[in-house]
Design an enzyme around this catalytic site. Sequence first.
Site, mmCIF file in Angstrom:
data_model
loop_
_atom_site.group_PDB
_atom_site.id
_atom_site.type_symbol
_atom_site.label_atom_id
_atom_site.label_comp_id
_atom_site.label_asym_id
_atom_site.label_seq_id
_atom_site.Cartn_x
_atom_site.Cartn_y
_atom_site.Cartn_z
ATOM 1 N N THR A 3 10.133 -8.116 -11.944
ATOM 2 C CA THR A 3 9.327 -9.278 -12.325
ATOM 3 C C THR A 3 8.044 -9.306 -11.496
ATOM 4 O OG1 THR A 3 11.321 -10.490 -12.875
ATOM 5 C CG2 THR A 3 9.335 -11.800 -12.496
ATOM 6 N N GLY A 32 0.829 -1.197 0.000
ATOM 7 C CA GLY A 32 0.000 0.000 0.000
ATOM 8 C C GLY A 32 0.865 1.250 0.000
ATOM 9 N N ASN A 72 -7.036 4.846 9.430
ATOM 10 C CA ASN A 72 -6.529 3.600 10.017
ATOM 11 C C ASN A 72 -6.571 3.589 11.541
ATOM 12 O OD1 ASN A 72 -4.475 5.635 9.388
ATOM 13 N ND2 ASN A 72 -3.048 4.251 10.380
ATOM 14 N N CYS A 96 4.439 6.420 23.881
ATOM 15 C CA CYS A 96 5.374 5.341 24.148
ATOM 16 C C CYS A 96 5.384 4.293 23.041
ATOM 17 C CB CYS A 96 5.040 4.660 25.470
ATOM 18 S SG CYS A 96 5.758 5.544 26.839
#
Lengths: 215, 392
Positions: B237, B70, B151, B325
Amino acid sequence: MNSADVKSYDNTKSWFYTDTVKDHFFNPRNLVKKDDEINVKDYNGVGIVGAAQCGDMMKIWIKVDNNERIKELKWQTFGCASAIASTSMLSVIATENDGMKIEDALKIKPHDIVARLNGLPTRKFHCSVLGDKALRAAINDYFRRTGQNDRIIVEGERIIDKVLKITDKDIEEAVLDGADTFEKVQQRTKIGVQDKTCIPEVEQLIRFYKEKYFG
Amino acid sequence: MEIYFDHASTTYVDERVKEAMDKYFSDEYGNPGSFNTVGLRAKNAMDESREKISKILNCTPQEVIFTGSGTESINLAIKGFAKANKNKGNHIITQKTEHEAVLETCNYLEKEEGFKVTYLDVDEYGLIIPDELEKAITNETILVSIMYANNEIGTVQNIKEISEICRKHKVKFHTDACQAAGYLDIDVQNLGIDLMSINGSKLYGPKGIGLLYARRGIMLKPIIHGGGQEFGLRSGTENVPYIVGMAKALEIAQREKDAEVTRLTNLRDYLINNIIDNIPKTFLNGHPSNRLPNNVNITFLDVEGEAIMLMMNEYGICASSGSACTSKSLDPSHVILGIGLPYEAAHGSIRFTLGKRTTKEGIDKLLNVLPGIIEYLRQASPVNLSLKDVGK
């Protein structure tokens, strides 16, 4: 040795706590619960450092006896696991073996707490720094209450970057958070971006704090 | 076995997806670019997958570009577009609560390529204000990038309204749909989108595969150079098994969407209501209804997010936190701050994201332990805020 893994939102960062840290986090020593009635008269020194806005805040109560030994150290901490564990470990260090003498307790360094926890991730180092500061604040309060004002230790801050008003404390915090070069400290604090005259002194302070905390 | 409430981070691979991919590792291993029958069969598999995806997106196969993630799709969309269109203007508009893949790419363009970027504020729910978007558009504006669904807090933007504004002003519109693709409408004609990024790892597909939809006529410059695969836009590829897996995952997600959205929405609201009702001094972050069906983001006052997560982890519950944190900076989540929460509240936010394996039993287990964890940490905390203190 290393177990609990804590993840961030985006999964890019993770770190590990030692079993000692986990033990003190899950079974904190000398914690005083909010609901427990604490008789403030039983204690002759209280210290508070940090703020909820910053993500870490600690409150420490000490009971010092006539021989200037710390017989009890009770605490409350708002913060992450390492902040809670390091306050708990501090309470053990200060009260073990009949209680630490005040003059020795004043010398406790973040490094001593971290060593007893068998280490903390570097970026969590700043959490433990609060513990020793809170203890010094409580000892100062004890000095004040017992009329020994001459013994109160003033931890003054000094402005280094005159434009952005960045102090030696800010540099100290940055070093403790793992900023070990001028570039990293600047990235974190913006120090010296405008006030370029302070750069040599900043570099000197970084060396000093690195030596002080990381040997 | 852990109870997993972190589906917005990543999902497990659906068995049916795994099965569809399996053949393309050792049996049909060809390089789609090879001029031989082994390669041809691989090319056919890839073409079929592209075709399948294009039908889902309601576009042509030539408008689907496979990438490695993404994040890569977003980089190609924003950087690739900016570089190819800098003669038209140097201004890009996005919002403050985007994923880092967008924010850091924009930051790069500002610092290294001389672009100007406007970062729009969002309201208390995380929605942009359409008027402000319209006002921010100038003659120099070439691209708007606004995510479909957030998100962290799950807020779903009004994509159609945004695309209409962009059309009106002849500005191209990219959306990061990584969190949305499994649950929402991704018909690009209906939505009026020019560029859309999707990845496999939030869709019960494999990690390491993404796609970019790029409307015909949109000029892009590649960011990876080489043999010219993917219409010259993404050399290397082609990852045939993952492409097959991505197509299968998207197909399943869209086919089963309606039932799964209903199931998850019920579970989501059950979880939200139970937390808010049973634990004092908590509130929901993000929009109450314009919200992904799998996202729950709650702030617990007086406690710090990482400590909550570690405690929950001990009970086998996996979630994630927006506390300082758990981030690389000393600041709590930019999304939580972006919706206007004060710092002292932002440190105590936790995200629970549900998914296919989430059951009511699992949620009940979470609801069993959570009040105790919060109470325990509150007892140890010297902080004592009220909802009023943080404007709730």
